[in-house]
Enzyme design. Structure first.
Site, short mmCIF file in Angstrom:
data_model
loop_
_atom_site.label_atom_id
_atom_site.label_comp_id
_atom_site.label_asym_id
_atom_site.label_seq_id
_atom_site.Cartn_x
_atom_site.Cartn_y
_atom_site.Cartn_z
CG ASP A 66 38.88 37.65 43.30
OD1 ASP A 66 38.95 37.17 44.44
OD2 ASP A 66 39.08 36.98 42.28
N GLY A 103 47.66 25.64 52.50
CA GLY A 103 47.57 26.28 53.81
C GLY A 103 48.81 27.03 54.26
CB SER A 104 51.77 28.53 52.63
OG SER A 104 51.30 29.46 51.69
CG ASN A 105 48.36 33.02 52.62
OD1 ASN A 105 48.95 34.07 52.89
ND2 ASN A 105 48.26 32.54 51.39
CD GLU A 140 49.46 35.07 48.28
OE1 GLU A 140 48.70 34.34 48.96
OE2 GLU A 140 49.69 34.85 47.08
NE ARG A 143 28.03 27.95 43.76
CZ ARG A 143 29.30 27.60 43.57
NH1 ARG A 143 30.12 27.49 44.59
NH2 ARG A 143 29.75 27.39 42.35
CG HIS A 194 42.90 37.93 44.23
ND1 HIS A 194 42.29 36.78 43.77
CD2 HIS A 194 43.33 38.59 43.13
CE1 HIS A 194 42.34 36.76 42.45
NE2 HIS A 194 42.97 37.84 42.03
C1 GRF Z 1 47.34 31.93 47.66
O1 GRF Z 1 48.12 32.31 46.58
C2 GRF Z 1 46.16 32.85 47.81
O2 GRF Z 1 46.43 34.16 47.44
C3 GRF Z 1 45.16 32.25 46.88
O3 GRF Z 1 45.34 30.87 47.01
C4 GRF Z 1 46.67 30.59 47.44
C5 GRF Z 1 46.57 29.78 48.69
O4 GRF Z 1 47.82 29.34 49.13
N1 GRF Z 1 43.83 32.73 47.17
P1 GRF Z 1 47.97 28.65 50.55
O5 GRF Z 1 46.94 27.51 50.59
O6 GRF Z 1 47.66 29.69 51.61
O7 GRF Z 1 49.35 28.16 50.61
#
Ligand code: GRF
Length: 199
Positions: free
Chosen positions: A149, A16-18, A178, A69, A113
């Site tokens: 993607d 969850g860093s994004n 990102e 799904r 991505h």
């Molecule tokens: C990121 O590298 C994103 O591009 C990919 O999965 C990773 C997730 O990282 N789809 P985080 O959980 O947001 O830290």
């Protein structure tokens, strides 16, 4: 958007860093979006704690509890609709989504991505770029379409590949970009939706 801010549902599976970058961006009153829900398909995703810490509603829809799904996605859809979200933000969400689900959110679902799409769709993007002797890597935020993607690109950010890079070192360099890319992309989508609503 009637109320001003674009309402987001952020879907995660892990770190969850994004998500954290988006949480931090949303603290700025002038940021055009707010997070209404963080949904994870894994109860142990560390990103859930980041959401709770920020006082954001969380939900776990565990894919392993469903026979297929479509029943899994049906419950996700219910949670997302209940949160009133207008845009789904995939942030390290590691489940493939069916075309049926994707088509419920046309131009209303984005993904990040870790490659310069259309290069290196799928997994292990950094190791593959290094093995190919590429000079550059990066990340892409794009609208989600049924093909994985793919979909129109919103933002791309580039980083150099340096001598001695390993997949982990490169991943870290790309990850910093990102976080910037996702914030920029949400601003762009918010602006685009405002425009289309007022025209
Ligand atoms: C990121 O590298 C994103 O591009 C990919 O999965 C990773 C997730 O990282 N789809 P985080 O959980 O947001 O830290």
């Amino acid at each position: 958007m009637g109320s001003g801010k674009l309402k987001l549902a952020v879907l995660i599976s892990g770190r969850g860093s994004n998500l954290q970058a988006l949480i931090d961006a949303c603290r700025d009153p002038s940021f055009p979006a707010e997070i209404r829900l963080v949904l994870s398909n894994r109860a142990d995703a560390p990103g859930l704690a980041r959401a709770k810490e920020a006082g954001i509603q969380t939900s776990v829809v565990d894919h392993k509890a469903y026979p297929d799904r479509s029943s899994f996605e049906k419950d996700m859809q219910k949670e997302i609709v209940e949160s009133d979200a207008e845009l789904i933000v995939l942030a390290g969400f590691m489940r493939v989504l069916t075309a049926e689900f994707v088509n419920l959110w046309p131009n209303r679902m984005i993904n990040i991505h870790p490659s310069l799409l259309p290069d290196y769709k799928g997994l292990n993007t950094h190791a593959r770029a290094l093995a190919d002797g590429k000079k550059e890597a990066g990340c892409t935020v794009h609208y989600v379409v049924p093909e994985m993607d793919s979909g129109p690109i919103i933002v791309q950010k580039r980083v150099p590949i340096l001598p001695g890079d390993t997949p982990d070192i490169l991943a870290q360099r790309v990850l910093e970009q990102e976080h910037l890319a996702y914030i920029e992309a949400v601003r762009i989508v918010a602006r685009t939706l405002n425009k289309s609503l007022s025209s």
